[in-house]
Design a protein around this motif. Structure first.
Motif, PDB file in Angstrom:
ATOM      1  N   THR A  87       0.835  -1.197   0.000  1.00 60.31           N
ATOM      2  CA  THR A  87       0.000   0.000   0.000  1.00 60.31           C
ATOM      3  C   THR A  87       0.868   1.244   0.000  1.00 60.31           C
ATOM      4  O   THR A  87       2.084   1.189   0.200  1.00 60.31           O
ATOM      5  CB  THR A  87      -0.916   0.059   1.235  1.00 60.31           C
ATOM      6  OG1 THR A  87      -0.127   0.419   2.390  1.00 60.31           O
ATOM      7  CG2 THR A  87      -1.601  -1.270   1.491  1.00 60.31           C
ATOM      8  N   ARG A  88       0.203   2.374  -0.177  1.00 57.78           N
ATOM      9  CA  ARG A  88       0.872   3.678  -0.128  1.00 57.78           C
ATOM     10  C   ARG A  88       0.660   4.378   1.212  1.00 57.78           C
ATOM     11  O   ARG A  88       0.991   5.552   1.354  1.00 57.78           O
ATOM     12  CB  ARG A  88       0.389   4.558  -1.283  1.00 57.78           C
ATOM     13  CG  ARG A  88       0.767   3.988  -2.652  1.00 57.78           C
ATOM     14  CD  ARG A  88       0.217   4.811  -3.805  1.00 57.78           C
ATOM     15  NE  ARG A  88       0.540   4.175  -5.076  1.00 57.78           N
ATOM     16  CZ  ARG A  88       1.602   4.448  -5.827  1.00 57.78           C
ATOM     17  NH1 ARG A  88       2.473   5.356  -5.411  1.00 57.78           N
ATOM     18  NH2 ARG A  88       1.813   3.836  -6.970  1.00 57.78           N
ATOM     19  N   GLY A  89       0.083   3.676   2.182  1.00 61.04           N
ATOM     20  CA  GLY A  89      -0.106   4.267   3.507  1.00 61.04           C
ATOM     21  C   GLY A  89      -1.248   5.252   3.573  1.00 61.04           C
ATOM     22  O   GLY A  89      -1.306   6.073   4.504  1.00 61.04           O
ATOM     23  N   ASP A  90      -2.206   5.163   2.624  1.00 52.77           N
ATOM     24  CA  ASP A  90      -3.267   6.157   2.551  1.00 52.77           C
ATOM     25  C   ASP A  90      -4.275   6.061   3.682  1.00 52.77           C
ATOM     26  O   ASP A  90      -5.050   6.994   3.896  1.00 52.77           O
ATOM     27  CB  ASP A  90      -4.014   6.070   1.202  1.00 52.77           C
ATOM     28  CG  ASP A  90      -3.710   4.807   0.427  1.00 52.77           C
ATOM     29  OD1 ASP A  90      -3.573   3.741   1.046  1.00 52.77           O
ATOM     30  OD2 ASP A  90      -3.594   4.898  -0.795  1.00 52.77           O
ATOM     31  N   PHE A 100      -5.201  13.435   4.576  1.00 48.62           N
ATOM     32  CA  PHE A 100      -5.565  12.062   4.909  1.00 48.62           C
ATOM     33  C   PHE A 100      -5.971  11.361   3.620  1.00 48.62           C
ATOM     34  O   PHE A 100      -6.085  11.975   2.563  1.00 48.62           O
ATOM     35  CB  PHE A 100      -6.725  12.021   5.918  1.00 48.62           C
ATOM     36  CG  PHE A 100      -6.361  12.530   7.287  1.00 48.62           C
ATOM     37  CD1 PHE A 100      -5.694  11.707   8.183  1.00 48.62           C
ATOM     38  CD2 PHE A 100      -6.679  13.821   7.673  1.00 48.62           C
ATOM     39  CE1 PHE A 100      -5.347  12.167   9.448  1.00 48.62           C
ATOM     40  CE2 PHE A 100      -6.342  14.289   8.927  1.00 48.62           C
ATOM     41  CZ  PHE A 100      -5.674  13.463   9.813  1.00 48.62           C
ATOM     42  N   GLY A 101      -6.185  10.058   3.702  1.00 47.94           N
ATOM     43  CA  GLY A 101      -6.653   9.321   2.543  1.00 47.94           C
ATOM     44  C   GLY A 101      -5.662   9.367   1.401  1.00 47.94           C
ATOM     45  O   GLY A 101      -4.449   9.267   1.584  1.00 47.94           O
ATOM     46  N   GLU A 102      -6.188   9.530   0.188  1.00 50.28           N
ATOM     47  CA  GLU A 102      -5.331   9.474  -0.997  1.00 50.28           C
ATOM     48  C   GLU A 102      -4.272  10.563  -0.999  1.00 50.28           C
ATOM     49  O   GLU A 102      -3.171  10.360  -1.520  1.00 50.28           O
ATOM     50  CB  GLU A 102      -6.191   9.554  -2.253  1.00 50.28           C
ATOM     51  CG  GLU A 102      -7.000  10.819  -2.396  1.00 50.28           C
ATOM     52  CD  GLU A 102      -7.991  10.753  -3.550  1.00 50.28           C
ATOM     53  OE1 GLU A 102      -8.253  11.801  -4.160  1.00 50.28           O
ATOM     54  OE2 GLU A 102      -8.504   9.653  -3.835  1.00 50.28           O
ATOM     55  N   ALA A 107       1.808  11.786  -0.289  1.00 45.59           N
ATOM     56  CA  ALA A 107       2.953  12.249   0.501  1.00 45.59           C
ATOM     57  C   ALA A 107       3.841  11.081   0.912  1.00 45.59           C
ATOM     58  O   ALA A 107       5.075  11.161   0.837  1.00 45.59           O
ATOM     59  CB  ALA A 107       2.469  13.016   1.734  1.00 45.59           C
ATOM     60  N   ARG A 108       3.234   9.986   1.346  1.00 42.22           N
ATOM     61  CA  ARG A 108       4.033   8.843   1.802  1.00 42.22           C
ATOM     62  C   ARG A 108       4.745   8.157   0.637  1.00 42.22           C
ATOM     63  O   ARG A 108       5.826   7.588   0.816  1.00 42.22           O
ATOM     64  CB  ARG A 108       3.141   7.876   2.569  1.00 42.22           C
ATOM     65  CG  ARG A 108       2.695   8.469   3.902  1.00 42.22           C
ATOM     66  CD  ARG A 108       2.002   7.472   4.792  1.00 42.22           C
ATOM     67  NE  ARG A 108       1.787   8.045   6.117  1.00 42.22           N
ATOM     68  CZ  ARG A 108       1.140   7.439   7.101  1.00 42.22           C
ATOM     69  NH1 ARG A 108       0.649   6.225   6.898  1.00 42.22           N
ATOM     70  NH2 ARG A 108       0.986   8.015   8.272  1.00 42.22           N
ATOM     71  N   ASP A 130      -4.777   1.123   1.432  1.00 43.83           N
ATOM     72  CA  ASP A 130      -4.637   1.022   2.890  1.00 43.83           C
ATOM     73  C   ASP A 130      -5.929   1.522   3.521  1.00 43.83           C
ATOM     74  O   ASP A 130      -6.259   2.705   3.427  1.00 43.83           O
ATOM     75  CB  ASP A 130      -3.441   1.865   3.329  1.00 43.83           C
ATOM     76  CG  ASP A 130      -3.202   1.837   4.825  1.00 43.83           C
ATOM     77  OD1 ASP A 130      -3.995   1.205   5.546  1.00 43.83           O
ATOM     78  OD2 ASP A 130      -2.227   2.455   5.269  1.00 43.83           O
ATOM     79  N   PHE A 131      -6.676   0.623   4.162  1.00 42.68           N
ATOM     80  CA  PHE A 131      -7.960   1.016   4.757  1.00 42.68           C
ATOM     81  C   PHE A 131      -7.851   1.183   6.269  1.00 42.68           C
ATOM     82  O   PHE A 131      -8.863   1.168   6.976  1.00 42.68           O
ATOM     83  CB  PHE A 131      -9.052  -0.004   4.407  1.00 42.68           C
ATOM     84  CG  PHE A 131      -8.760  -1.421   4.813  1.00 42.68           C
ATOM     85  CD1 PHE A 131      -9.033  -1.861   6.095  1.00 42.68           C
ATOM     86  CD2 PHE A 131      -8.200  -2.307   3.916  1.00 42.68           C
ATOM     87  CE1 PHE A 131      -8.765  -3.169   6.483  1.00 42.68           C
ATOM     88  CE2 PHE A 131      -7.927  -3.617   4.281  1.00 42.68           C
ATOM     89  CZ  PHE A 131      -8.212  -4.050   5.559  1.00 42.68           C
TER      90      PHE A 131
END
Length: 840
Positions: A87-90, A100-102, A107-108, A130-131
């Motif tokens: 995941t991208r850590g969203d 936050f979210g997408e 950023a991550r 990432d949920f």
């Protein structure tokens, strides 16, 4: 400087590229002025070229990776080394800002790329979303499309061709502690078994990929074991030591790499670590056994490449031995000879990577640098764009610039013999096709499916970011061979600062006045859309697309904006359906027959490049019955959320407070004070003023404190009576947003006034119910009103604790209102309104 940029932009947009612009470009500091790679760095890169060993490290999120492992194999051993983050850590939390979210995922992603620039690894991703926190892999795989995420892992293996896969987390019966973590171990292991199977994911083979079977898959248990037990042969490898180029300890480099995860609070890691031993355990999960090293039994040399690899390896060994750090250019003839042999090999991903690496080594030995500069960072489709190309060679070896080209757009053929130390420059003006897509992260271009991003262009799957919209190819002739050096246009900036990537933008950007609009059923309300012009003399019509049942008047409105940067706001009368409803509005501007429906969002942090997003200009709308009591609310921001905007949508007048504003005078007249998320972790001005806040409550006010993390609290106490959030994070949260909620005090005002809360109010929640619930509290003063738990766990009773303090009320809640309110969840608004209305 802004005035100068504006002048340049106006000149450019009028297609009057003048000598003034050319002079600016010529004076711009470019890569040719930068310090070239040191001879020691070139020598190490040559050693790296001499091995074809490849390691793929697999984890679930940004910050999961073992940065010392990557640093050791990439920089010390010179292996092709990459980190695959599922995941991208969203779904995580942001320690430094409001994204936050997408947006947080963007950023991550950049933080991971910044980390890889330090530790020397490459970066890959799957399309998994990432949920948030997940307690079990079973829950994780209920959200993710297991087959598609597994397909992505297989795809990366087939693209990158690792000899070994190193999972960061174990497979069951071990546990990674987080459902995503354990799932990354499971999918890494399964992909290891499938990547070499020609029957698995044949659509990838139809695209040109070929099966690839790594030698083994291992679990990196860390120094003393990580995440639980795993069975199988175990080897221990010392991944400590120093960098062969700089002499810096690998641990220090790895710490700086990990320190790039600043949105997760790891900025303080930079500078830690050293060059001492760091023995790590690696348990073989599948494939061939290993006894001494993770690469046991693997030929890591060129000799394993058929039909010429052995000879390339022998020539490379001679080059490494003969390399003269005082005269790197002396190696160029021998390097070109190797290049000729390399060109004769059959194409495959490893050989192709090595071709690029060899060309970079030759370029470094020549002291050859290029850069492409443009006077603007942003261009609208259909406009002309000027490039200035720059090239310089520092060695005396003859180098000829044959061509500078932009595929599918055009180019220039200067045919210039470069002179040592003398820059060569030229200009091109190319027209950007009208059909060029706007700049936006490729994985966000389409609406996601449940748990996974949709990506139409499968060749992009796995890649960390968008490729350049218009790559530039510099074609040189050296020793009778053509070498292509890739570059991309960067916008001119102040000397010493990196240029910005070229972005394709729309002539206007659109933005609703808020992220969410609340309506009573059947009610009429004004909705505003702000139009910002990126270019001068922009005219068109604006309309709003709505779901069935909503009406908007007028159907469209004309607009005209004279200057770039100018704004206009247009108001529409919106009538909600007579019954409860929710959905999204989409703003649409039509300019010269072309529709545009995008916002403009910039993510700016000092540690990553500026990120431009142009998502659809949408407004979440919800029509439902709600009521409030009181009028004025003070909001004390924490780490960043949209609570103030949500309060305004409920109908409150909101005043932003600082810690210093928590005085009797400033608090007088406020019906309630709402404290933002993690304010007790972030704000340095809160602790000294808490007694004033508690006194405000005691005299009849209402205060609502939202969730905080147990680590790093800089303001205490958390309430007027004893309250603790210390404890196991997994145990103090409810990750399943669909679980039923029990009403412990069904007649409490928090559940009845002015909105009677029922089970339906907990429908449609997103990501989670809540996190970091209090672990202990003064039961004589705090009353719990709700109970909830993840399946199979004991109920947690502390999601909302309410204390009657004097004449007022103090509320502490771990409910994730900061996620639910921006998502337009009706029940979350009704419940939050009740908390704010306590005592009224």
């Amino acid at each position: 400087m802004p005035a100068l940029c504006s002048m340049i932009r106006d000149l450019f947009l009028d297609a009057r590229i003048t000598v003034a612009v050319a002079a600016l470009l010529a004076s711009h500091a470019w890569a040719g002025d930068a310090i070239p790679p040191s001879p020691a760095a070139i020598h190490q890169d040559l050693r790296s070229f001499g091995t074809v060993a490849t390691v793929l490290h697999v984890g679930a999120h940004p910050d999961d990776e073992n940065t010392q492992l990557i640093t050791y194999f990439a920089r010390k051993r010179g292996y092709r080394t990459a980190y695959l983050s599922l995941t991208r850590g969203d779904g995580g939390q942001n320690e430094i800002g409001p994204e936050f979210g997408e947006k947080l995922g963007i950023a991550r992603t950049q933080e991971l790329l910044a980390a890889r620039r330090l530790d020397g690894g490459q970066q890959f991703f799957t399309r998994a979303i990432d949920f948030g926190y997940s307690k079990t892999p079973e829950e994780t795989l209920r959200f993710w499309d297991r087959d598609q995420v597994l397909a992505d892992v297989v795809r990366v293996i087939r693209q990158f061709r690792p000899d070994v896969i190193v999972n960061r987390f174990p497979i069951p019966p071990g546990s990674g502690g987080h459902g995503h973590h354990t799932t990354s171990g499971i999918l890494g292991f399964e992909a290891f078994k499938l990547a070499g199977d020609p029957k698995a994911y044949p659509e990838q083979l139809a695209e040109g990929l070929t099966p690839w079977q790594p030698k083994r898959v291992l679990w990196n248990g860390g120094g003393g074991g990580r995440g639980g037990a795993a069975t199988g042969p175990t080897v221990r490898v010392d991944i400590g030591g120093t960098d062969p180029v700089t002499g810096e300890g690998l641990g220090a480099i790895a710490a700086r790499s990990r320190g790039m995860h600043i949105t997760q609070g790891f900025g303080n890691f930079g500078g830690r670590g050293g060059g001492g031993p760091n023995e790590q355990t690696f348990t073989v999960l599948g494939g061939d056994p290993a006894e001494k090293d993770i690469m046991d039994g693997i030929d890591v040399t060129w000799a394993r490449i058929p039909n010429g690899g052995a000879e390339i390896g022998q020539l490379t060994e001679k080059l490494i031995a003969a390399f003269n750090t005082n005269d790197p250019a002396a190696s160029v003839p021998a390097l070109l000879a190797v290049r000729t042999k390399l060109a004769a090999l059959a194409s495959d991903p490893v050989v192709n990577d090595k071709r690029q690496q060899l060309d970079r080594i030759i370029q470094a030995c020549l002291g050859l640098s290029v850069e492409t500069v443009t006077p603007v960072a942003e261009v609208v489709p259909g406009e002309p764009l000027q490039f200035r190309y720059n090239a310089i060679v520092r060695s005396k070896i003859p180098v000829r610039l044959l061509e500078v080209r932009v595929p599918n757009l055009g180019g220039s053929k200067p045919g210039i013999e470069l002179k040592p130390g003398q820059p060569t420059s030229g200009d091109m003006t190319l027209t950007i096709p009208k059909a060029t897509p706007l700049t936006h992260p490729y994985w966000l271009r389409e609406e996601p499916a449940a748990g996974i991003f949709r990506v139409a262009d499968t060749k992009l799957i796995g890649q960390p970011e968008n490729p350049p919209p218009f790559p530039v190819e510099y074609v040189f002739e050296v020793g009778g061979q053509k070498i292509v050096v890739m570059d991309e246009p960067l916008a001119a900036t102040e000397a010493g600062k990196p240029g910005r990537r070229l972005a394709i933008i729309s002539p206007v950007s659109l933005r609703f006045g808020s992220g969410v609009a609340l309506f009573a059923p059947g009610a009429k309300k004004t909705v505003e859309v702000e139009i910002t012009a990126a270019r001068s003399d922009v005219a068109g019509t604006l309309s709003i697309e709505t779901p069935t049942g909503w009406s908007v008047s007028p159907a469209s409105q004309p607009f005209k904006i004279a200057k770039a940067g100018g704004k206009v706001r247009l108001a529409f009368a919106v009538t909600a359906p007579a019954q409860a409803a929710s959905g999204n509005f989409l703003a649409r501007a039509e300019i010269s027959g072309t529709p545009f429906s995008n916002q403009r969002v910039e993510i700016r942090y000092d540690h990553i490049p500026v990120q431009l997003l142009q998502p659809p200009a949408r407004l979440k709308v919800a029509a439902f019955d709600f009521a409030i009591r009181g009028k004025s609310v003070g909001y004390l921001p924490g780490a960043g959320d949209d609570t103030a905007e949500s309060l305004a949508q409920l109908g409150y007048t909101v005043s932003t407070l600082s810690g210093a504003d928590l005085t009797p005078e400033k608090l007088r007249g406020l019906d309630a004070v709402v404290i933002g998320v993690r304010a007790f972790n972030e704000r340095t001005d809160l602790a000294a003023n808490l007694t004033n806040l508690f006194a405000y409550v005691e005299s009849g006010g209402t205060a609502i404190a939202q969730y905080n993390r147990p680590n790093g609290l800089i303001a205490q106490p958390l309430g007027p009576y004893a309250l603790s959030i210390q404890g196991s994070a997994p145990a103090l949260r409810v990750t399943d947003e669909t679980v039923p909620v029990t009403f412990l005090a069904p007649e409490h005002a928090a559940l009845t006034t002015p909105n009677r809360i029922g089970p339906a109010d907990f429908d449609g929640w997103v990501q989670e119910r809540g996190s970091y619930f209090p672990s202990s509290w003064d039961k004589e003063h705090y009353e719990p009103v709700l109970a909830m738990s993840d399946p199979g766990e004991q109920p947690l009773r502390s999601s909302i604790l309410i204390a009657k303090h004097g004449k007022g009320y103090y509320v502490y809640t771990g409910i994730t209102f900061f996620r639910q309110l921006p998502a337009g969840v009706p029940g979350a608004y009704r419940l939050f309104a009740n908390l704010v209305s306590l005592g009224k």
